[in-house]
Every structure is written in C-alpha cells, then in structure tokens.
Design a protein around this motif. Sequence first.
Motif, PDB file in Angstrom:
ATOM      1  N   LYS A   1       0.823  -1.211   0.000  1.00  0.00           N
ATOM      2  CA  LYS A   1       0.000   0.000   0.000  1.00  0.00           C
ATOM      3  C   LYS A   1       0.857   1.261   0.000  1.00  0.00           C
ATOM      4  CE  LYS A   1      -3.814  -2.246   2.480  1.00  0.00           C
ATOM      5  NZ  LYS A   1      -4.604  -2.285   3.732  1.00  0.00           N
ATOM      6  N   LYS A   2       2.133   1.113   0.336  1.00  0.00           N
ATOM      7  CA  LYS A   2       3.021   2.273   0.365  1.00  0.00           C
ATOM      8  C   LYS A   2       3.201   2.885  -1.023  1.00  0.00           C
ATOM      9  CE  LYS A   2       5.643   0.816   4.458  1.00  0.00           C
ATOM     10  NZ  LYS A   2       5.374   1.975   5.327  1.00  0.00           N
ATOM     11  N   TYR A   3       3.037   2.088  -2.072  1.00  0.00           N
ATOM     12  CA  TYR A   3       3.130   2.647  -3.426  1.00  0.00           C
ATOM     13  C   TYR A   3       2.029   3.689  -3.643  1.00  0.00           C
ATOM     14  CZ  TYR A   3       6.508  -0.957  -4.813  1.00  0.00           C
ATOM     15  OH  TYR A   3       7.620  -1.751  -4.920  1.00  0.00           O
ATOM     16  N   ALA A   4       0.828   3.372  -3.178  1.00  0.00           N
ATOM     17  CA  ALA A   4      -0.275   4.323  -3.307  1.00  0.00           C
ATOM     18  C   ALA A   4       0.007   5.571  -2.483  1.00  0.00           C
ATOM     19  CB  ALA A   4      -1.588   3.671  -2.859  1.00  0.00           C
ATOM     20  N   SER A   5       0.600   5.387  -1.303  1.00  0.00           N
ATOM     21  CA  SER A   5       0.942   6.523  -0.459  1.00  0.00           C
ATOM     22  C   SER A   5       1.977   7.417  -1.130  1.00  0.00           C
ATOM     23  CB  SER A   5       1.470   6.027   0.892  1.00  0.00           C
ATOM     24  OG  SER A   5       1.749   7.108   1.747  1.00  0.00           O
ATOM     25  N   LEU A   6       2.975   6.795  -1.784  1.00  0.00           N
ATOM     26  CA  LEU A   6       3.970   7.574  -2.526  1.00  0.00           C
ATOM     27  C   LEU A   6       3.306   8.377  -3.641  1.00  0.00           C
ATOM     28  CD1 LEU A   6       6.941   5.050  -2.869  1.00  0.00           C
ATOM     29  CD2 LEU A   6       7.011   7.253  -1.712  1.00  0.00           C
ATOM     30  N   ASN A   7       2.358   7.753  -4.303  1.00  0.00           N
ATOM     31  CA  ASN A   7       1.624   8.441  -5.373  1.00  0.00           C
ATOM     32  C   ASN A   7       0.867   9.636  -4.817  1.00  0.00           C
ATOM     33  OD1 ASN A   7       1.687   8.084  -8.095  1.00  0.00           O
ATOM     34  ND2 ASN A   7       0.088   6.549  -8.186  1.00  0.00           N
ATOM     35  N   ASN A   8       0.221   9.434  -3.671  1.00  0.00           N
ATOM     36  CA  ASN A   8      -0.560  10.506  -3.057  1.00  0.00           C
ATOM     37  C   ASN A   8       0.319  11.676  -2.627  1.00  0.00           C
ATOM     38  OD1 ASN A   8      -2.949   9.068  -3.343  1.00  0.00           O
ATOM     39  ND2 ASN A   8      -2.833   8.163  -1.308  1.00  0.00           N
ATOM     40  N   TYR A   9       1.511  11.376  -2.119  1.00  0.00           N
ATOM     41  CA  TYR A   9       2.407  12.412  -1.602  1.00  0.00           C
ATOM     42  C   TYR A   9       3.226  13.105  -2.699  1.00  0.00           C
ATOM     43  CZ  TYR A   9       2.036  12.256   3.495  1.00  0.00           C
ATOM     44  OH  TYR A   9       1.602  12.407   4.783  1.00  0.00           O
ATOM     45  N   ARG A  10       3.243  12.524  -3.894  1.00  0.00           N
ATOM     46  CA  ARG A  10       4.095  13.047  -4.955  1.00  0.00           C
ATOM     47  C   ARG A  10       3.618  14.420  -5.424  1.00  0.00           C
ATOM     48  NH1 ARG A  10       3.620   9.206  -9.185  1.00  0.00           N
ATOM     49  NH2 ARG A  10       2.299  10.611 -10.391  1.00  0.00           N
ATOM     50  N   CYS A  11       4.519  15.403  -5.340  1.00  0.00           N
ATOM     51  CA  CYS A  11       4.193  16.762  -5.752  1.00  0.00           C
ATOM     52  C   CYS A  11       4.371  16.928  -7.260  1.00  0.00           C
ATOM     53  CB  CYS A  11       5.068  17.761  -4.994  1.00  0.00           C
ATOM     54  SG  CYS A  11       4.759  17.785  -3.206  1.00  0.00           S
ATOM     55  N   ALA A  12       4.065  18.109  -7.752  1.00  0.00           N
ATOM     56  CA  ALA A  12       4.077  18.355  -9.198  1.00  0.00           C
ATOM     57  C   ALA A  12       5.459  18.153  -9.814  1.00  0.00           C
ATOM     58  CB  ALA A  12       3.586  19.772  -9.484  1.00  0.00           C
ATOM     59  N   ASP A  13       6.511  18.377  -9.023  1.00  0.00           N
ATOM     60  CA  ASP A  13       7.867  18.208  -9.555  1.00  0.00           C
ATOM     61  C   ASP A  13       8.393  16.786  -9.375  1.00  0.00           C
ATOM     62  OD1 ASP A  13       8.243  18.148  -6.841  1.00  0.00           O
ATOM     63  OD2 ASP A  13       9.748  19.740  -6.764  1.00  0.00           O
ATOM     64  N   GLY A  14       7.520  15.856  -8.957  1.00  0.00           N
ATOM     65  CA  GLY A  14       7.905  14.457  -8.820  1.00  0.00           C
ATOM     66  C   GLY A  14       8.553  14.102  -7.495  1.00  0.00           C
ATOM     67  N   ARG A  15       8.669  15.075  -6.591  1.00  0.00           N
ATOM     68  CA  ARG A  15       9.297  14.809  -5.295  1.00  0.00           C
ATOM     69  C   ARG A  15       8.222  14.625  -4.219  1.00  0.00           C
ATOM     70  NH1 ARG A  15      14.892  16.296  -6.016  1.00  0.00           N
ATOM     71  NH2 ARG A  15      15.377  16.217  -3.785  1.00  0.00           N
ATOM     72  N   VAL A  16       8.528  13.784  -3.243  1.00  0.00           N
ATOM     73  CA  VAL A  16       7.645  13.632  -2.088  1.00  0.00           C
ATOM     74  C   VAL A  16       8.252  14.402  -0.925  1.00  0.00           C
ATOM     75  CG1 VAL A  16       6.657  11.431  -2.773  1.00  0.00           C
ATOM     76  CG2 VAL A  16       8.748  11.445  -1.428  1.00  0.00           C
ATOM     77  N   ARG A  17       7.396  15.062  -0.156  1.00  0.00           N
ATOM     78  CA  ARG A  17       7.874  15.925   0.926  1.00  0.00           C
ATOM     79  C   ARG A  17       7.091  15.656   2.207  1.00  0.00           C
ATOM     80  NH1 ARG A  17       8.185  18.906  -3.847  1.00  0.00           N
ATOM     81  NH2 ARG A  17      10.170  20.000  -4.136  1.00  0.00           N
TER      82      ARG A  17
END
Length: 702
Positions: free
Chosen positions: A307-323
Amino acid sequence: MRELNIDIETYSETNLKTSGVYKYVEDPTFTILLFAYAFDGEEKIKIIEPENMLNSGDEFDAEQLAEVRAWLLDPTIIKTAHNAAFERTCLAKFFNITLDPSLWSCTMVRAAMLGLPLSLDFAAKALNIPQQKLATGKALIKYFCTPCKPTAKNDMRSRNMSYHAPEKWAEFKTYCVADVAAERGIRRRVVPFGIIPVEVALWNLDQKINDTGLLVDEVLIEGAIEMDDINRRQLIAEAIEITGVENPNSAVQLRNWLAKELPAAGLDTLRKDDLPVLRKAAVGTLNEEDVIRVLDIRAEISKSSIKKYASLNNYRCADGRVRGLLQYYAANRTGRWGGRGVQPHNLRKNNLKDLELARNLVRLGDIEAINLAFGSVSEILSQLIRTAFISAPGCRFIPADFSAIEARVISWLAGENWRLEVFKTHGKIYEASAAQMFKVPLDSISYTDAAGKTVKGPNFDMRSKGKVAELALGFQGGTAALVAMGALKMGIVDAAVERGKAYYDTGAKVETWAEYKEEVITAELQKLVDAWREANPNIKKLWRTVGDAAIKAVETGLAVTIQFGIRFVVEKNILFVTLPSKRRLAYIRPVLRPGKYGQVLWYEGLDDTKRWTRIPTYGGKLVENLVQAIARDCMADAMLRVDAAGYSIVLHVHDEIIPEVPAFSTGSVDDLNKIMSQPIAWAPGLPLNADSYETLYYKKDD
C-alpha cells in the motif's frame, strides 16, 4: 523579538491526511479560510477571513492582508503555532512567499520535549489548562474544509461556503479563536522550561529536509500498483476456484472454510502469525496441497507494505518529489524522529540477488517475467518499495549509516570495556558476544582469512544466539524478550527440544508433552539470559544504577548525577533526565508506588492505546530510553555536521542519513564516513563508525 500566535483553517480538494501538506497546498483549490492571531501581551485574539478578503475587492481588506504578509516576513517577529510546519507551509503558499523556519516556534515540539502528547487537544488536557480545544471542531472542519457531496438538498454544490451556513461559520470562527487560546495556554506553560540551541538548529534543519523532499520513480510506482492489482485479481480468482468461498479476502469467510479443512487446528483468528502454524497443521491432511496454497495466497494478498506505493503516489508533488515524510520529535520519551506518509522508518530491506532486474521488470509491467524469475509478485513489490526513492538527474545518493549505534552507546554508558574494544577493532558484536557468553575463542565462531573473506568456524551456530541475545537483552529483557525477538523461529532451542522429547518418551515425565516442551524451552532461553548477563555485568549494574537514581530523585527531591553527567531531578512535578548532550528527557508527574521488589516509578504519558494514563517504568526501560535518546543525539550531531559540510540531506531513516549529491561534486563515501565517525565532544570515548555507499536509488541490504 515580538511573538505572533497563529492558527489557521484551510480548504483544499486534496486529502490532507493521505497526501500531506505539501501536496495539499499545491491543489489549485487550496485557500486559507480563517487566520486567528494574537501578539504577545494582547489578551484579545483577532480573526480574519483571508479567502473572503482576497476576493472582496475591498481596499481595506487588501491592506489588512498586506499587513499580515509583512508580519510573516518580519525578522523581528517570531511566529508561533501548534504544528508550526503546517501553518508555515500553508501561509507561504497562500501569500506566495518563502518563510524562514528560524522565525517560527512550534508549541507541539515544545510540548513533546516535556513528554506531552503531540496533538493540541491532548496536550491541553494533559496540562489541565483552562483554554481547551472545542469539541465541535471536527464537524465544522468537515463541513467547511473538505469538499461535500453534491445533492438536490444542497443545490448540487461540491463545497460549503461561509454564506451557506452563517451560524456555523460564526461557530467555526469561535473554534479557530479557541485554538489560538489553547496554543497560547500551552506555550505559557512549556516555554519557561527552555530549549537548548542545538534543538532549534535541528528543527530548522528538519524543515529544510522536509521542504526539499526527494524524487520518486513514477514509472516504478505505477507499474507496481498495476502489477499488484493484476496479481491480486489472479490470486483471488484462484482462491475462489479452490475454496468456493464468495470472497476469500474476507477473514471470516476464509476462516470458516479452513475450520472445516483443519478441524483440529482450533482456528480462532487468521492473523499473519497464524499462517505458519496452520501451514504445519495442513501437512498430512486430505487436501494438504489446496489448503497450503490457500494459506500462501492469503499471505500474499495480505501484504500491507504494498500500500506504500499508493501513499507515494498521493504524496508526490508536481515536480515528482515527495515531501513532509519526517516528524521532528515524534517520540517524546527519546526525541527520535518519526515517519509520516509512506512511513520511511518502516520499509522492507532488499535481499534480492538481482535488484536491478526486478526493478526493470516491474517498470515494464512484465508480471509473467516476475513470476518466472522471482516467484511471489507481492514479495518482490514489497522489497522494491525502498528503491522507489531515486536521486535527481545528475545526482546520486550516498546513504551513510551508523554501525550498531545502540550497542555502542550502551557499552560506553555502562563502561563494558570488552565490548568497547570490539567496536574499536573488528566490530563483530554478535560473534564477540557469543564468544563471551559461551567462553569460546572468537575465531571458533568466524574469522577473516588472508583474502579478507569471512570464514565460518566450528562454533558458527553460536552466532545466532549471540545476535538474538544482543537484540533482546540489553534493556533488562528476559525469556519473553527473546521470544518476541524471534528466538524460537531462529531454531536456537531446537536441539534442546529434541533432547527433551527423547527424555519425555522414556516415560520419566508425568506432564503432557506440550507442558514439558514449554518447560524445556523456557529453561533453554533462561540459560541464554543468564549467560548474556554474566558476560555483561556492567550493563546489568547500569539497570540498577539508573533505576535507583530516578527513584531517589523522586523520593528525596534532590538531584542525582551518574556517569557522563546524566542527571535526574524533579522540577515543577516533572522528572527531568539531563543527557550528556544537555538535552533533557521528561517524565510528567512522577510518583512512587510499592511493587513486588520495592518502589516502582510511575509517570503520566500515552500508553500503547494512545490513552493518557499512568505508566510504570523500571531500570531497564529507563536505560532503553537513555540509550535511544543518546543514539538519537549522535545522529542529530552528525546531521548538523553533514549539512554544514554542504551535503543536501533529503531523508534520514533511524541511524542512516541519505544525502543527494551532484555526480561531479567533491562529496564521497570516504568523506561522509569521516564526518559521521568524528568524535563527539559530549561523548568522550564513544567509538563511532559509519558505512556508506553510492547508489542511484535507495536500497538497504540485510
């Protein structure tokens, strides 16, 4: 310096809980609904409506918003809030400005430093302050701060505005003002205890790391999500075909089917730990192959880590970075950081022989090749989550990890010299511990040959005992701790059980075999406990020293100091423990109560169910807090040095720092290792060592 107390209420169509504040504010619908504030010395709390003011076209509204903007940028005004990172990020976006974290102060952090809960509501209640968070807030936030479902009753609107419910809006403003009052009440109680400068610097660095974030591999993430969906559908279809159950993903339905197939198993639950037991019970049954296959399918489709893949997708900002993946001072008994969103502190390690091949096949979406080359799709996806973090183009990661930091700290703290010598030389603590416990030569467990390779000795099987003892027993743990750390799964009692079964079969014992087996296991584990404690007398002494010091400080009201300047003292009904770094741990409202072996120290805190209550503690547990806190301070010291050396830290996980380094910069593995391993002034004699490597994506081997 003036202080400005702030609380805001916001709106965005992006879900804050599942996507984090950075993605939340990127949404075009993001806005600030309410801004409640009060300067220090002003009792009256004022409130404005930024979104409405921005859209009003009124000159006075524009001037007032400009004034707020100027306050936020003014270096002579310290902005304070509870979870200030949220306010800072939201206000920066709304006003399109950059807000320096050094001009902010967070009451949530200051509360955590005193052992209080992180939430505003719980912290206010724990402090018994007059100003409390209003209970009506959740319903009002849902009404105004999140999209609503269009219905005929609400004229098919998807958002509730202030003019749709004026009475609720007035109540919402009262709620926001009450939050400022509660925050200010907390601040007045916690600020007098002070904060050491290094922690201010660390919070600023933490905000810098969270603001920077790190890039994720979008192709890998999307491939993994699609592959997991295909795999789950295939597995569920197979389970339906075998069992005839309508929904094999339902624990109740599957348990009912298994109960018929394995009536002797006494099946009450269907948890992860039950599956290996049921697998053994299935051996020799009429439908053994089908039952084992169904259990394997259950294990695969239950892997929550995917499920962490979905979480990474949700957190991914417009520039492709997660913050925003890190929470400063999340553990208020040690000061350790916590993970947020994808929970980077809880990622699977990689033990694949061909990690690059697995990544490429998932990126291509080739599920047949994954099945052919690796077997379990869900297992591969679970192991690849860590590798979804990638360095930016033209950059590389140089992860640097402290080696056995907690084992080093407890050895140093206790003055266990043989252990310190291990860390100053070869560093093989599991082997050395086993050799010390069982009084055999170190080389008989393993040794390094002329080619630099590790060679197993005749007593290599003792290493596993040394390892589990090291992991389980340092903080006064006993046989239960060994079991919890996986001692039984490691097979270290199997030989004793075999001997016990042979003895039992002679008819010499009157109990059932299950009862006698339990005796054998407990006795064998207790031997391990006794051997480890005998090998580490100074650590055993440390438990008593620390426990007695805490009790004496509470009992007498006097300060008690032990080695390395660690000091126990009660101030304003809080037991403070000063660490070598001068940071303090806090135990609120300590009391002593009679126990089985003498006085027991209790304090107030959040228990495992997140309930504020009285919690007992003891020497070993206090030593655990001390060791983890000191290890955290070593990590913090290293982070500040790494940052000062020009490395851009984009993430840190437990005792590992992950900097993102330009490919042609002067940064290197050797340089980072040297920075990490530098002696720390407040920890003389503590041997530190770090291991680093270069990689284009994050990974971690067993």
